[in-house]
Write an enzyme that holds these catalytic residues in place. Structure first.
Site, PDB file in Angstrom:
ATOM      1  CG  ASP A  63      -1.914   1.032   1.296  1.00 54.24           C
ATOM      2  OD1 ASP A  63      -2.096   1.727   0.290  1.00 54.24           O
ATOM      3  OD2 ASP A  63      -2.536   1.223   2.359  1.00 54.24           O
ATOM      4  CG  ASP A 105      -7.132  -9.424   7.763  1.00 55.42           C
ATOM      5  OD1 ASP A 105      -6.124  -8.952   7.186  1.00 55.42           O
ATOM      6  OD2 ASP A 105      -7.498  -9.060   8.899  1.00 55.42           O
TER       7      ASP A 105
END
Ligand code: IMP
Length: 168
Positions: free
Chosen positions: A95, A151
């Site tokens: 990210d 997740d």
């Protein structure tokens, strides 16, 4: 759905073949970042021809503090001696790139022969363009995603595909 199971299978085999030829004659040591990379690393190691070893690192999830400092806390270190080894650091998603950048420095200090980086997913538009990742599965738009190891509050890791998370 953003990436299908078939697309993941195909791309994982391509990356596995690439690692096999890039490290021909060596025994690559894949180091997965827990927990998100477990499913990917399990498939990736089976897509590599010849001997391969795996190990794992666990890091604290970054909060606001670590976002500014770039410091990631190591919760579980590697078990292997990595000096002189050909290491491939395997991440689920890059990210901001802070985790990857920090872990690269951390592993390089242990004097491996080489360190390569592999990310199943790369989120676009997060100022991570300067990161030179050796193997990238898929580049994704800036959406929060789950599945194939990733997740949302520990759930959805078992989905066989990558999907945008829009809430429970
Ligand atoms: P970075 O340090 O900002 O590159 O963050 C990387 C880590 O954040 C990944 O290894 C994941 O654990 C987590 N992460 C970032 N984006 C997502 C997402 O969309 N879904 C699930 N986990 C994510």
């Amino acid at each position: 759905m953003l990436v299908t199971e078939a697309e993941i299978v195909e791309r994982t085999h391509q990356i596995g073949s690439q690692i096999t030829s890039d490290l021909a004659g060596e025994v690559p040591l894949l180091i997965g970042v827990l927990k998100g990379s477990v499913i990917f690393i399990a498939d990736l190691m089976r897509a590599i021809g010849g001997p391969v070893e795996i190990d794992f690192l666990a890091v604290s999830s970054y909060g606001k503090e670590t976002t500014s400092t770039g410091v990631v806390k190591i919760l579980k270190d590697v078990d292997n001696e990595i000096a002189g080894r050909h290491v491939v650091l395997v991440e689920d998603i890059v990210d901001s790139g802070l985790t990857l950048r920090y872990l690269m420095g951390y592993l390089e200090a242990k004097q491996p022969a080489t360190v390569r980086t592999c990310a199943l997913l790369l989120r676009q538009g997060q100022h991570n363009d300067d990161l030179d990742i050796d193997y990238v599965g898929f580049s994704l738009p800036p959406a929060f995603v789950v599945g194939y190891g990733l997740d949302a509050r520990q759930k959805y890791r078992n989905l066989p595909y990558i999907a945008e998370y829009t809430g429970d």
